[in-house]
Every structure is written in structure tokens, then in C-alpha cells.
Design a protein around this motif. Structure first.
Motif, PDB file in Angstrom:
ATOM      1  N   ASP A  86       0.805  -1.207   0.000  1.00 49.15           N
ATOM      2  CA  ASP A  86       0.000   0.000   0.000  1.00 49.15           C
ATOM      3  C   ASP A  86       0.845   1.268   0.000  1.00 49.15           C
ATOM      4  O   ASP A  86       0.306   2.354  -0.088  1.00 49.15           O
ATOM      5  N   GLN A  87       2.167   1.140   0.088  1.00 49.89           N
ATOM      6  CA  GLN A  87       3.003   2.330   0.013  1.00 49.89           C
ATOM      7  C   GLN A  87       3.245   2.687  -1.451  1.00 49.89           C
ATOM      8  O   GLN A  87       3.841   1.922  -2.183  1.00 49.89           O
ATOM      9  N   THR A  88       2.724   3.831  -1.838  1.00 54.77           N
ATOM     10  CA  THR A  88       2.934   4.258  -3.218  1.00 54.77           C
ATOM     11  C   THR A  88       3.908   5.431  -3.209  1.00 54.77           C
ATOM     12  O   THR A  88       4.195   6.015  -2.158  1.00 54.77           O
ATOM     13  N   PHE A  89       4.346   5.797  -4.400  1.00 51.75           N
ATOM     14  CA  PHE A  89       5.239   6.947  -4.525  1.00 51.75           C
ATOM     15  C   PHE A  89       4.564   8.199  -3.961  1.00 51.75           C
ATOM     16  O   PHE A  89       5.154   8.947  -3.185  1.00 51.75           O
ATOM     17  N   GLY A  90       3.288   8.395  -4.339  1.00 57.21           N
ATOM     18  CA  GLY A  90       2.570   9.592  -3.908  1.00 57.21           C
ATOM     19  C   GLY A  90       2.443   9.665  -2.401  1.00 57.21           C
ATOM     20  O   GLY A  90       2.666  10.716  -1.798  1.00 57.21           O
ATOM     21  N   LYS A  91       2.070   8.533  -1.793  1.00 57.89           N
ATOM     22  CA  LYS A  91       1.893   8.521  -0.333  1.00 57.89           C
ATOM     23  C   LYS A  91       3.208   8.828   0.367  1.00 57.89           C
ATOM     24  O   LYS A  91       3.263   9.577   1.334  1.00 57.89           O
ATOM     25  N   ARG A  92       4.272   8.195  -0.135  1.00 59.23           N
ATOM     26  CA  ARG A  92       5.594   8.382   0.479  1.00 59.23           C
ATOM     27  C   ARG A  92       6.000   9.854   0.402  1.00 59.23           C
ATOM     28  O   ARG A  92       6.511  10.438   1.355  1.00 59.23           O
ATOM     29  N   LEU A  93       5.766  10.433  -0.776  1.00 62.20           N
ATOM     30  CA  LEU A  93       6.129  11.834  -1.009  1.00 62.20           C
ATOM     31  C   LEU A  93       5.340  12.758  -0.078  1.00 62.20           C
ATOM     32  O   LEU A  93       5.897  13.656   0.559  1.00 62.20           O
ATOM     33  N   ARG A  94       4.055  12.491   0.004  1.00 59.83           N
ATOM     34  CA  ARG A  94       3.191  13.359   0.787  1.00 59.83           C
ATOM     35  C   ARG A  94       3.506  13.269   2.278  1.00 59.83           C
ATOM     36  O   ARG A  94       3.573  14.283   2.972  1.00 59.83           O
ATOM     37  N   GLU A  95       3.708  12.035   2.751  1.00 58.29           N
ATOM     38  CA  GLU A  95       4.057  11.847   4.167  1.00 58.29           C
ATOM     39  C   GLU A  95       5.320  12.625   4.515  1.00 58.29           C
ATOM     40  O   GLU A  95       5.401  13.309   5.526  1.00 58.29           O
ATOM     41  N   ALA A  96       6.313  12.492   3.638  1.00 57.82           N
ATOM     42  CA  ALA A  96       7.602  13.133   3.904  1.00 57.82           C
ATOM     43  C   ALA A  96       7.464  14.655   3.852  1.00 57.82           C
ATOM     44  O   ALA A  96       8.020  15.372   4.698  1.00 57.82           O
ATOM     45  N   ARG A  97       6.707  15.161   2.882  1.00 53.23           N
ATOM     46  CA  ARG A  97       6.533  16.618   2.792  1.00 53.23           C
ATOM     47  C   ARG A  97       5.804  17.143   4.022  1.00 53.23           C
ATOM     48  O   ARG A  97       6.189  18.149   4.606  1.00 53.23           O
ATOM     49  N   ARG A  98       4.758  16.405   4.435  1.00 53.70           N
ATOM     50  CA  ARG A  98       3.995  16.792   5.622  1.00 53.70           C
ATOM     51  C   ARG A  98       4.881  16.844   6.854  1.00 53.70           C
ATOM     52  O   ARG A  98       4.846  17.780   7.628  1.00 53.70           O
ATOM     53  N   SER A  99       5.693  15.801   7.018  1.00 50.90           N
ATOM     54  CA  SER A  99       6.501  15.757   8.232  1.00 50.90           C
ATOM     55  C   SER A  99       7.626  16.788   8.196  1.00 50.90           C
ATOM     56  O   SER A  99       8.088  17.234   9.224  1.00 50.90           O
ATOM     57  N   LYS A 100       8.020  17.205   7.012  1.00 49.87           N
ATOM     58  CA  LYS A 100       9.042  18.260   6.899  1.00 49.87           C
ATOM     59  C   LYS A 100       8.441  19.655   7.054  1.00 49.87           C
ATOM     60  O   LYS A 100       9.171  20.631   7.204  1.00 49.87           O
ATOM     61  N   GLY A 101       7.111  19.733   6.957  1.00 46.90           N
ATOM     62  CA  GLY A 101       6.450  21.024   7.136  1.00 46.90           C
ATOM     63  C   GLY A 101       6.467  21.920   5.911  1.00 46.90           C
ATOM     64  O   GLY A 101       6.258  23.122   6.023  1.00 46.90           O
ATOM     65  N   TYR A 102       6.713  21.346   4.733  1.00 48.84           N
ATOM     66  CA  TYR A 102       6.691  22.154   3.512  1.00 48.84           C
ATOM     67  C   TYR A 102       5.287  22.154   2.921  1.00 48.84           C
ATOM     68  O   TYR A 102       4.578  21.152   3.006  1.00 48.84           O
ATOM     69  N   SER A 103       4.945  23.251   2.270  1.00 50.66           N
ATOM     70  CA  SER A 103       3.712  23.252   1.486  1.00 50.66           C
ATOM     71  C   SER A 103       4.051  22.665   0.112  1.00 50.66           C
ATOM     72  O   SER A 103       5.232  22.574  -0.247  1.00 50.66           O
ATOM     73  N   GLN A 104       3.017  22.297  -0.635  1.00 50.99           N
ATOM     74  CA  GLN A 104       3.273  21.781  -1.991  1.00 50.99           C
ATOM     75  C   GLN A 104       4.007  22.828  -2.818  1.00 50.99           C
ATOM     76  O   GLN A 104       4.923  22.522  -3.569  1.00 50.99           O
ATOM     77  N   ARG A 105       3.578  24.079  -2.670  1.00 47.09           N
ATOM     78  CA  ARG A 105       4.198  25.144  -3.469  1.00 47.09           C
ATOM     79  C   ARG A 105       5.667  25.326  -3.102  1.00 47.09           C
ATOM     80  O   ARG A 105       6.501  25.540  -3.976  1.00 47.09           O
ATOM     81  N   GLU A 106       5.950  25.246  -1.809  1.00 49.41           N
ATOM     82  CA  GLU A 106       7.348  25.398  -1.379  1.00 49.41           C
ATOM     83  C   GLU A 106       8.220  24.287  -1.956  1.00 49.41           C
ATOM     84  O   GLU A 106       9.269  24.538  -2.547  1.00 49.41           O
ATOM     85  N   LEU A 107       7.760  23.055  -1.761  1.00 53.75           N
ATOM     86  CA  LEU A 107       8.566  21.925  -2.230  1.00 53.75           C
ATOM     87  C   LEU A 107       8.724  21.963  -3.753  1.00 53.75           C
ATOM     88  O   LEU A 107       9.817  21.714  -4.276  1.00 53.75           O
ATOM     89  N   ALA A 108       7.641  22.299  -4.441  1.00 53.34           N
ATOM     90  CA  ALA A 108       7.713  22.379  -5.900  1.00 53.34           C
ATOM     91  C   ALA A 108       8.775  23.409  -6.308  1.00 53.34           C
ATOM     92  O   ALA A 108       9.541  23.185  -7.251  1.00 53.34           O
ATOM     93  N   GLY A 109       8.833  24.515  -5.582  1.00 52.66           N
ATOM     94  CA  GLY A 109       9.831  25.550  -5.864  1.00 52.66           C
ATOM     95  C   GLY A 109      11.244  25.026  -5.619  1.00 52.66           C
ATOM     96  O   GLY A 109      12.158  25.277  -6.415  1.00 52.66           O
TER      97      GLY A 109
END
Lengths: 121, 241
Positions: free
Chosen positions: A2-25
Motif C-alpha cells: 500500500d506504500q505508493t510513490f505519492g503517499k511516500r512523497l506526501r508523508e515526507a513533505r507533511r513531516s518536513k512542514g513544507y507546502s506543496q508550493r514550497e517543495l515544488a519551488g
């Protein structure tokens, strides 16, 4: 799995405290593409340099991320290309069989490991 | 109970308390954004709501900025709604508006599937019930002619958004050393908080700090009397319901 690329990415971004826009930048992609990646809806996997940048900013293992994204290493890609050249007709059939029947893939992997490391038997 | 709560008449104070509670919970879980202007997305992340940009079908949806799919825990933003890309204030307001629906009007445990449907069986249609935000018009906060339950839900979500993005303690902090009657100072506050100018002005009027006539700003009751706003969200969020 059940671990997908998207889930892994989102979990990590959430725990790092970045917004999608920040990380995309940070990794120089469009934030709408990042949202697609996080939702496992992207039409194509991220390029190698984007994957590396994502892994660096999110402190993830680049190789694991790469495999989750459906990318393979350059070395592995070469092996696949070689096989495709020499077994043009059989390769697509083999790959589809492996995809559709994970048990066969597991058996092939086990046999390959036994050949590589017979001492483990 | 269903995924969508029965309609409740919530007043401004009750909605503001809910927003303050969310901020307090984020603070105690070390979930506050590094930059205040990322608050809306961070709040969506706090509730584990995915933000997803997708093209909407105008024939099916009309002009819609965003939707929330409660059971999927997903906020969809309209990829083709240009202002969402160019107007930071509108983007923040839209995301936090959808979070407002989640906080105020959705049975979160039910949406997450952690409790079972108690009374009526969910039909597939209900299970996929969504909120269409046909407009994220900040003017709607000040309309007094809401008639339908749907209008009220939209109003509640939008008022929640305003309180979340501009809590009293943050306004108090941002206005220090600034003149609320000066448009340039308001612009600086607006950029610091990542909100639109109209939304900021409405909030300041609502807090009785300023009054507006045409394009001219005048001191509101609080500004005249020097009465401070709440110093912290803990102060407001500790008020019992």
C-alpha cells in the motif's frame, strides 16, 4: 503493497512542514504536477534530477523513491534494453506475465538469488 | 448520522472559536507553518486532506473554484481557475474555506470510516457527497440575505477561513507599528498574512478596528478606544462552547 510513490512523497513533505508550493519551488517543478505526483495521478514519473532533488529535500532514499516512482537505474535500464534487443518477441510477453502474475515473478527472483548465492541454500 | 452533519446555525463567535481551536491544536502538535502565508495548506495537511489540482468540467460543475470529497479526504482545486494561480489571497482563502467545511460540517470520524453509519444506510451517492464551492466570494461574509442551508454552509466555511487566516492574536501582532488607516500599511499586512486586501479589510471591520466609506478608512470603535484584541489564540480557544 500500500506504500505508493505519492503517499511516500506526501508523508515526507507533511513531516518536513513544507507546502506543496514550497517543495515544488525547491525541486523546480510546477506545484500542480507535484499535486499529481502526490495523488499518484501523474502521466509520467519525475525525471532523475527531480527525484534526486525530492529525495535530498525530504531526506529520503533516492533509490527507493526512484523505484516507487516506476523508474529504474541507468544500469538496470541497460539490462532491459539488451534483453529487448536479443529477445524482441519474448520480452513483452515475459514482462506482462511478470506484471500480471506476481507469484511467477517471486519464483524467478528466488531462483535468481539461489544462483547468485548458492551458499545460502 | 451521515458524513455531512445536519445543518447547524453557528454564529460568528462559535465559528471563530472553532478556528482558534484548530490553530491551538496545530500549535501543540508542532504543526504551524514556518511562513504564515502557508497556513491554509498546512492546515489541510494537519487534517490529512490531500490538495489536488484537476481540470473541472464547467458543463457539469458550473464555475467552481474547489470541491471537497470528505470520504476521500481530498480537496480538489480547479486547475483552469486562473485566479487561484495568480492570487495568493484567493488561493489561501479557497483552501481554508474547504478546510472550514471539513471542520464545521463533516463528521470526520464517519468520513474517515472509523465509525460505522449509525442511522440511515449510506447510499453510494451520499458516500461521495461533495461540497461544490461555486464561488469563493469574500463579499458573501457580509451578505445578510442567506436563505438556503447551502448558502449558510458556504457562509460558515468562508467565515471560518477568515478567522483561521486572520486570528485576533495574529492581527494584533501584525498591526504593531502599523497604521490601519493607511492603505500601504494594510498592503504590508496583507502580504505578510497571504490574504486578499478585501478579506483583510472585512476582517478589520468585523473586529471593529476600522470603518470604511468608499475608499476612505476611519478608526473603528476598538481603534478609537485603544481596546486590544485577544493576545493569544489560547485565550479565545479556551472559551467553553
Amino acid at each position: 503493497m500500500d506504500q505508493t510513490f505519492g503517499k511516500r512523497l506526501r508523508e515526507a513533505r507533511r513531516s518536513k512542514g513544507y507546502s506543496q508550493r514550497e517543495l515544488a519551488g525547491f525541486v523546480d517543478v510546477d506545484y500542480t504536477y507535484l499535486s499529481k505526483l502526490e495523488n499518484d495521478r501523474a502521466d509520467y514519473p519525475p525525471k532523475e534530477d527531480v527525484l534526486r532533488a525530492l529525495a535530498r529535500h525530504l531526506e529520503l532514499d533516492a533509490e527507493e523513491l526512484s523505484y516507487l516512482a516506476g523508474r529504474i537505474t541507468a544500469e538496470d535500464a541497460k539490462v532491459v534494453q539488451d534483453l529487448a534487443k536479443t529477445h524482441q518477441k519474448q520480452m513483452p510477453v515475459l514482462l506482462r506475465t511478470i506484471r500480471d502474475n506476481p507469484a511467477i515473478a517471486q519464483r524467478i527472483l528466488q531462483e535468481a538469488q539461489q544462483e547468485e548465492h548458492p551458499e545460502d541454500l | 448520522m451521515g458524513v455531512i452533519k445536519p445543518h447547524r446555525q453557528l454564529n460568528k463567535k462559535q465559528i471563530e472559536q472553532q478556528a482558534d481551536k484548530v490553530l491551538a491544536a496545530m500549535q501543540s502538535n508542532d504543526f504551524m507553518p514556518k511562513k504564515w502565508s502557508n497556513l491554509a495548506e498546512r492546515t489541510a495537511d494537519f487534517f490529512d486532506l490531500c490538495v489536488d489540482w484537476v481540470p473541472f468540467d464547467p458543463k457539469q460543475d458550473g464555475i467552481v473554484a474547489a470541491k471537497i470529497y470528505p470520504t476521500d479526504k481530498r480537496i480538489e482545486l480547479n486547475l483552469d481557475f486562473q485566479a487561484l494561480h495568480t492570487n495568493e489571497g484567493l488561493y489561501q482563502s479557497t483552501v481554508s474555506h474547504e478546510v472550514g467545511h471539513w471542520v464545521l460540517q463533516i463528521n470526520q470520524a464517519e468520513a474517515e470510516g472509523t465509525i460505522f453509519q449509525g442511522e440511515l444506510p449510506l447510499t453510494p451517492a451520499m458516500d461521495r457527497e461533495i461540497f461544490l464551492c461555486r464561488t469563493v466570494d469574500e463579499q458573501m461574509l457580509y451578505q445578510t440575505t442567506q436563505r438556503t442551508q447551502s448558502d449558510w454552509r458556504e457562509w460558515q466555511a468562508q467565515y471560518f477561513s477568515s478567522c483561521l487566516l486572520m486570528p485576533q492574536f495574529k492581527i494584533e501582532e501584525a498591526r504593531k507599528g502599523r497604521n490601519l488607516l493607511n492603505w500601504n500599511h494594510l498592503k504590508a499586512i496583507q502580504e505578510e498574512l497571504g490574504v486578499s486586501q478585501r478579506n483583510l479589510v472585512h476582517r478589520l471591520k468585523d473586529l471593529e478596528l476600522i470603518e470604511e466609506s468608499g475608499r476612505r478608512l476611519y478608526p473603528g470603535r476598538r481603534l478609537k478606544s485603544g481596546e486590544p484584541l485577544l493576545a493569544s489564540w489560547q485565550e479565545s480557544s479556551s472559551t467553553p462552547d
